[in-house]
Enzyme design. Structure first.
Site, PDB file in Angstrom:
ATOM      1  N   GLU A 166      54.267  43.027 -47.605  1.00 47.86           N
ATOM      2  CA  GLU A 166      55.799  42.831 -47.903  1.00 47.86           C
ATOM      3  C   GLU A 166      56.674  43.846 -47.281  1.00 47.86           C
ATOM      4  O   GLU A 166      57.199  44.679 -47.579  1.00 47.86           O
ATOM      5  CB  GLU A 166      56.014  43.093 -49.371  1.00 47.86           C
ATOM      6  CG  GLU A 166      55.630  41.723 -50.161  1.00 47.86           C
ATOM      7  CD  GLU A 166      56.022  41.816 -51.819  1.00 47.86           C
ATOM      8  OE1 GLU A 166      56.572  42.741 -52.166  1.00 47.86           O
ATOM      9  OE2 GLU A 166      55.823  40.824 -52.276  1.00 47.86           O
ATOM     10  N   GLU A 324      51.333  35.798 -53.636  1.00 43.79           N
ATOM     11  CA  GLU A 324      51.348  36.424 -54.842  1.00 43.79           C
ATOM     12  C   GLU A 324      52.082  35.990 -55.899  1.00 43.79           C
ATOM     13  O   GLU A 324      53.380  35.219 -55.433  1.00 43.79           O
ATOM     14  CB  GLU A 324      51.920  38.150 -54.646  1.00 43.79           C
ATOM     15  CG  GLU A 324      51.201  38.882 -54.132  1.00 43.79           C
ATOM     16  CD  GLU A 324      51.924  40.422 -53.734  1.00 43.79           C
ATOM     17  OE1 GLU A 324      52.820  40.508 -54.809  1.00 43.79           O
ATOM     18  OE2 GLU A 324      51.675  41.261 -53.011  1.00 43.79           O
TER      19      GLU A 324
END
Ligand code: GLA
Length: 687
Positions: A166, A324
């Site tokens: 991320e 995710e």
């Protein structure tokens, strides 16, 4: 550690598809064995098999465990993990282990720490405490990635490189001196000369003219509004510099392991503003996304569908990886939400319906220590005799039953335009209202089409729009000439194009397009607005005409004039602009039309107008269904097989018209599919 022993079926110089060694859809999550003793690690693999897990992300936060002191490397745990996963038939998205630098690194080189706009230093102790532009950090990160590639590049469990994690999640904007220097270099490359920079930034205003590039700073905390173009360019630069960090690591991995594909997990949603993912996607071998629903949003399943449709848009229509999401509650919202029965399955399969070929979670096993111990996982604290574990196993079975949908694609006839620079521009300070949130404007139109059952691609305004009958551009405040021309060309080719208020106002430098609003779209829409009339908190107006009957509108109105040939569809009933146009329509060539919505209609008004324009464009729902029942199809490459996903978000059983073979509960469907309350059915249809 095991090396590859069997000859490769793949050309070793070509990038191998990430899912080449998987039998169907991928299922798994982040796996962090470094948090657990050996006995637990052994149980992990056993449980993964029980749940049908075949794909895990490993070593994302592994750096400090691999290298607890500089140059001292402990690979034993990771060697064992890779071998054990391989033996169990589980493939690995192996991280570069760079997501958070180890404590010794930031202590030795505090200059790599990032800074906020008020120059607060972000220290180690959490995670992601590094400046992506700092050469020292870059050198260490590249060294770490190279070690991973050298050690595991030929490991048979390795399917995909997972670069960092991320990127930009916690530090989307870094105001450190290193970042400032990189910003100046970026500006030199963008503008070439100081005159061009001064012109673009409008520095004749407020005595801001620059006499040297060295005088330019990031938009640090200042006595009042920073220059808007400086802010906008800093947004562009920041997104580019985060991508540049990815690209450097990716290039190194490609050089060392040319056959292994590379990605990083994006955060495409209505909440993540920092990175222009449309410009990132071409650098990824496969798009991977992380998505979390917001507890306070009762329509979180709609925002989820939006994120999935936009992830597909970012991926150019290709299948993508849901890297995710959560099995149940997260730990980082003010009040976290425990998922209701069926919610996790619906969430997961809604992503699959909209193009995901992988369903993964943060994380495999719920941590016993650390900041995320109250974040749900696939294996919860309470173990196997739990709702979460049973649902984890149930989802694994469902994904196995859906193996055949892998690689199929979603087809949409409607598009909604989304643009990150338009977002950055629309929410700059010193605007007519501070109450406007760009993604909310987009989501309002997305919601109306979701309710109507229409499948939507969320694409950038410069995308190829030729396949769409309906194109909606909500609040496209900042638009380039080329993108404006692209929308006009779609209308002239027969599409129904809808543009909403505060669109086409400025060029890419945030300079107003003069001569009346909505500058870039005046001609296309056949309107000219002379002044904005923004509304106060709780102030509303009524709008009637066309499908609208005293519909309520708030936030924004405009004094708009229509050109000859433009029809007034609806007008204000009251307020300062009573009797003046609120919604207009100009017919274009080839049966197309260009609609302007000059105000913010409420949900019912937006829904009514969305159904009208969808009707005009002859865009149909995937399959008619009751309110709250989501239908969407994936198609085989030859168009002869479709998989109809029907997701029932309501408390009542629902019926959907279709025939074929139902894959989750099993059985033939002849004309009518029953979708039990709160659950999902998937029908393979022959076309
Ligand atoms: C992000 C991160 C994960 C984890 C989750 C929690 O997605 O990538 O490491 O922190 O959030 O929701």
């Amino acid at each position: 550690m095991r090396r590859r022993t069997t000859p490769e079926a793949f050309d070793p110089t070509a990038v191998r598809p990430w899912s080449a060694r998987l039998p169907g859809l991928a299922y798994g999550g982040d796996y962090n064995p470094e948090q657990w003793p050996q006995a637990t690690r052994l149980e992990d693999v056993e449980l993964m098999r029980k749940a049908g897990v075949n794909f895990v992300s490993v070593a994302i936060f592994g750096w400090a465990t691999i290298e607890p002191r500089e140059g001292e490397l402990d690979w034993a745990w990771l060697d064992e993990t890779m071998d054990r996963l391989h033996d169990a038939g589980i493939q690995v998205a192996l991280a570069t282990a760079t997501a958070s630098p180890p404590p010794w690194l930031t202590r030795k080189h505090p200059e790599i720490l990032p800074r906020l706009a008020d120059e607060t230093v972000l220290h180690q102790g959490g995670r992601q405490a590094y400046s992506v532009t700092h050469p020292v950090h870059r050198e260490y990160a590249l060294r770490m990635a190279a070690r991973m590639a050298e050690r595991y590049g030929e490991h048979p469990a390795l399917a995909l490189w997972h670069v960092d994690n991320e990127i930009g999640c916690h530090v989307p904007r870094d105001y450190s001196d290193t970042a400032a220097g990189a910003f100046r270099d970026w500006l030199r490359a963008r503008y070439g000369t100081l005159d061009a920079l001064n012109a673009a930034w409008g520095t004749a205003f407020w005595s801001q003219r620059y006499g040297s590039f060295d005088d330019v700073l990031p938009p640090l905390v200042a006595p009042t509004y920073a220059n808007p173009t400086q802010q906008l360019d800093f947004d562009r630069f920041s997104s580019d510099s985060l991508l540049d960090y990815y690209r450097d690591l990716r290039d190194l991995l490609r050089e060392l392991t040319p056959h292994v594909p590379t990605t990083t997990n994006l955060m495409v949603s209505s909440a993540t503003k920092g990175m222009d993912y449309f410009s990132w996607a071409p650098e990824l071998d496969v798009v991977a996304n992380d998505h979390y629903t917001a507890a306070e949003n009762p329509d979180r399943h709609v925002e989820l569908a939006f994120s999935a449709d936009m992830t597909r848009g970012v991926a150019g229509g290709d299948p993508w990886i849901l890297m995710e999401h959560s099995t149940s509650a997260v730990n980082w919202q003010p009040r976290n939400h425990t998922k209701t029965p069926g919610e996790m399955l619906r969430n997961s399969l809604a992503h699959v319906a909209r193009g995901a070929d992988a369903v993964m979670f943060f994380q495999w096993r719920q941590s016993a220590a650390g900041a995320e111990k109250y974040h749900s996982a696939m294996v919860p604290h309470a173990g196997q005799d739990t709702d979460v574990w049973r649902r984890t196993v149930e989802l694994g079975r469902a994904l196995e039953a859906l193996a055949e949908v892998r690689g199929s694609r979603v087809e949409a006839r409607a598009a909604i335009c989304f643009d990150y620079p338009a977002w950055w521009g629309a929410e700059l300070d010193s605007h007519p209202t501070q109450a406007l949130r760009y993604p909310d404007e987009v989501l309002a139109w997305y919601r109306a089409l979701w309710d109507a059952g229409v499948t939507v691609d969320v694409v950038r305004p410069g995308a190829d729009l030729s396949g769409y009958r309906l194109v909606i551009a909500p609040t496209l405040y900042l638009v380039t000439d080329a993108d404006a021309a692209n929308l006009a060309a779609a209308a002239d080719a027969g599409a129904t194009v809808v543009v909403t208020y505060f669109s086409g106002i400025v060029d890419e430098h945030d300079h107003v397009r003069l001569g009346g609003y909505p500058g870039a779209f005046r001609e296309l829409l056949g309107v000219r607005t002379e002044e904005f009339y923004t509304l106060q908190v709780d102030e509303t107006v009524r709008v009637s005409g066309g499908p609208l009957d005293a519909s309520s509108a708030d936030l924004w109105t405009e004094k708009t004039h229509v050109s000859p040939g433009t029809e007034v569809v609806a007008s204000y009933d009251d307020g300062q602009l009573a009797g003046l146009p609120a919604v207009t329509r100009r017919p274009t060539t080839a049966g197309g039309s260009a609609w302007y919505v000059a105000t913010r209609l409420d949900g019912a008004g937006t829904a009514a107008l969305a159904r009208t324009v969808a009707g005009a464009a002859q865009v149909l729902p995937a399959e008619a269904a009751a309110d709250g029942v989501e239908t969407v199809r994936r198609w085989s490459a030859d168009g002869r097989t479709a998989w109809l996903f029907a997701i029932n978000h309501t408390a009542d059983d629902a019926k959907v018209a279709t025939s074929g073979v139902e894959l989750l509960a099993g059985g033939d469907v002849d004309g009518t599919l029953v979708v039990p309350a709160g659950t999902v059915r998937v029908v393979r249809e022959a076309h």
